[in-house]
Design a protein around this motif. Structure first.
Motif, mmCIF file in Angstrom:
data_model
loop_
_atom_site.group_PDB
_atom_site.id
_atom_site.type_symbol
_atom_site.label_atom_id
_atom_site.label_comp_id
_atom_site.label_asym_id
_atom_site.label_seq_id
_atom_site.Cartn_x
_atom_site.Cartn_y
_atom_site.Cartn_z
ATOM 1 N N GLY A 130 7.160 -6.141 0.309
ATOM 2 C CA GLY A 130 5.744 -6.479 0.316
ATOM 3 C C GLY A 130 5.436 -7.764 -0.435
ATOM 4 O O GLY A 130 4.691 -8.626 0.050
ATOM 5 N N ILE A 131 6.022 -7.924 -1.626
ATOM 6 C CA ILE A 131 5.778 -9.118 -2.437
ATOM 7 C C ILE A 131 6.352 -10.358 -1.751
ATOM 8 O O ILE A 131 5.698 -11.417 -1.677
ATOM 9 N N VAL A 153 -4.875 -4.603 -4.510
ATOM 10 C CA VAL A 153 -5.340 -4.392 -5.887
ATOM 11 C C VAL A 153 -6.713 -3.720 -5.929
ATOM 12 O O VAL A 153 -6.890 -2.672 -6.566
ATOM 13 N N ILE A 154 -7.697 -4.334 -5.259
ATOM 14 C CA ILE A 154 -9.070 -3.813 -5.347
ATOM 15 C C ILE A 154 -9.205 -2.457 -4.666
ATOM 16 O O ILE A 154 -9.770 -1.518 -5.236
ATOM 17 N N TYR A 155 -8.669 -2.359 -3.433
ATOM 18 C CA TYR A 155 -8.818 -1.088 -2.704
ATOM 19 C C TYR A 155 -7.752 -0.062 -3.095
ATOM 20 O O TYR A 155 -8.063 1.010 -3.608
ATOM 21 N N THR A 156 -6.464 -0.399 -2.862
ATOM 22 C CA THR A 156 -5.395 0.580 -3.047
ATOM 23 C C THR A 156 -5.247 1.035 -4.489
ATOM 24 O O THR A 156 -5.179 2.233 -4.780
ATOM 25 N N ASN A 160 0.837 -1.202 0.000
ATOM 26 C CA ASN A 160 0.000 0.000 0.000
ATOM 27 C C ASN A 160 0.875 1.256 0.000
ATOM 28 O O ASN A 160 0.631 2.206 -0.747
ATOM 29 N N MET A 161 1.922 1.272 0.827
ATOM 30 C CA MET A 161 2.813 2.432 0.871
ATOM 31 C C MET A 161 3.593 2.590 -0.435
ATOM 32 O O MET A 161 3.874 3.707 -0.864
#
Length: 314
Positions: free
Chosen positions: A105-106, A137-140, A72-73
């Motif tokens: 993150g990944i 994906v959907i939100y960020t 997200n960051m």
């Protein structure tokens, strides 16, 4: 702007990142909520798990939540550089590069999903994978910058942890885990919209279409009241299932009365009064919303902890 230029202070060497900077990438405050609600979901489940399995599962759920925060960051670095409340985060402050955040993150996402599936079961691992995908994906990447309903739909990402905890123990989903999900899901909009009421300038400057930016504060106040009224029966409904009991019901009744009262107070406010006292009522409601979620899940935790002694539940 390149990662190198971001990491350069005027006339000085690149900023050296420490452990704390990398840990901050994982959004530890959000991670603590993930850990707590997942632990409650695990404990109140009707099937007990070995302590080591439980510990490992909560650890991997926490890592998955942290991985979501890092991604997200990474994606929101441009927004974080503009908003006052996020400018001190590791990437905009120049302590961690966007590339490093993405790699962390990944890597942590893949590790947490695989290890949770191995430590508990495939269902729990799949739910964690979907949670990370939904948040990143959907939100960020999609909802946050596209629609004022971003936090409504995107709130599902933060609501999955108790379902994952329940799945660790049971290997499936039930009405109880769905209701724990629903409490957090319905709580998220009034919680964040209250924040947006006194942080509207930040969101507007960053180009994030929060409801306060696209429809104004008056409409947002009405939405807060509506969602608070819809949240109450969901929270009370959980008390009539196997995870509920007198302690939870008493807690839920008091908290929902206070929450509705607070939302009504926000709905009645006009902007002149709000600006005059620097959004005192809105800030108080935001603080109450934090207590609201913690105490609901805390009451469920108490009910679950007392059951082995014949004291919890109905």
């Amino acid at each position: 702007m390149s990662d190198t230029s971001i990491n350069m202070q005027a006339g000085s060497d690149p900023v050296e990142a420490g452990f704390g900077d990398y840990f901050a990438l994982l959004k530890p405050r959000v991670m603590s909520l993930v850990v707590f609600t997942a632990f409650v979901g695990l404990l109140v489940a009707p099937v007990s798990v070995h302590p080591m399995v439980g510990f490992a599962s909560i650890l991997f759920i926490a890592i998955g939540g942290g991985a979501s925060g890092a991604l997200n960051m990474w994606w929101d670095a441009d927004i974080d550089r503009v908003m006052k409340r996020t400018q001190s985060r590791p990437i905009p402050s120049g302590k961690v590069t966007e590339g490093d955040a993405f790699a962390i993150g990944i890597t942590l996402s893949a590790m947490s999903v695989v290890m949770l599936a191995l430590a508990s079961n495939i269902v729990a691992g799949a739910l964690l994978a979907f949670t990370i995908f939904f948040y990143v994906v959907i939100y960020t990447m999609w909802l946050k910058r596209w629609t004022p309903q971003n936090i409504v739909i995107g709130g599902a990402a933060g609501a999955f942890p108790p379902m994952i905890g329940w799945a660790v123990a049971t290997g499936g989903v039930s009405i109880e885990s769905v209701l724990m999900f629903a409490i957090t899901f319905m709580w998220t909009p009034p919680h964040f919209w209250a924040l947006a009421l006194f942080m509207k300038g930040d969101y507007s400057k960053a180009g994030v279409p929060m409801l306060t930016v696209t429809h104004g504060r008056k409409v947002t106040r009405t939405h807060i009241l509506v969602y608070t009224l819809l949240l109450a029966p969901v929270a009370l409904g959980a008390g009539f299932t196997s995870i509920g009991g007198p302690i939870y019901m008493a807690t839920a009744i008091v908290l929902n009365l206070l929450f509705i009262k607070g939302a009504y107070g926000i709905w009645r406010r006009d902007e002149t009064a709000a600006e005059a006292d620097q959004y005192r009522v809105e800030k108080a409601f935001f603080k109450l919303s934090l207590l609201y979620l913690f105490l609901h899940f805390g009451a469920l935790l108490v009910e679950g902890a007392l059951k082995p002694f014949g004291l919890g539940g109905w």
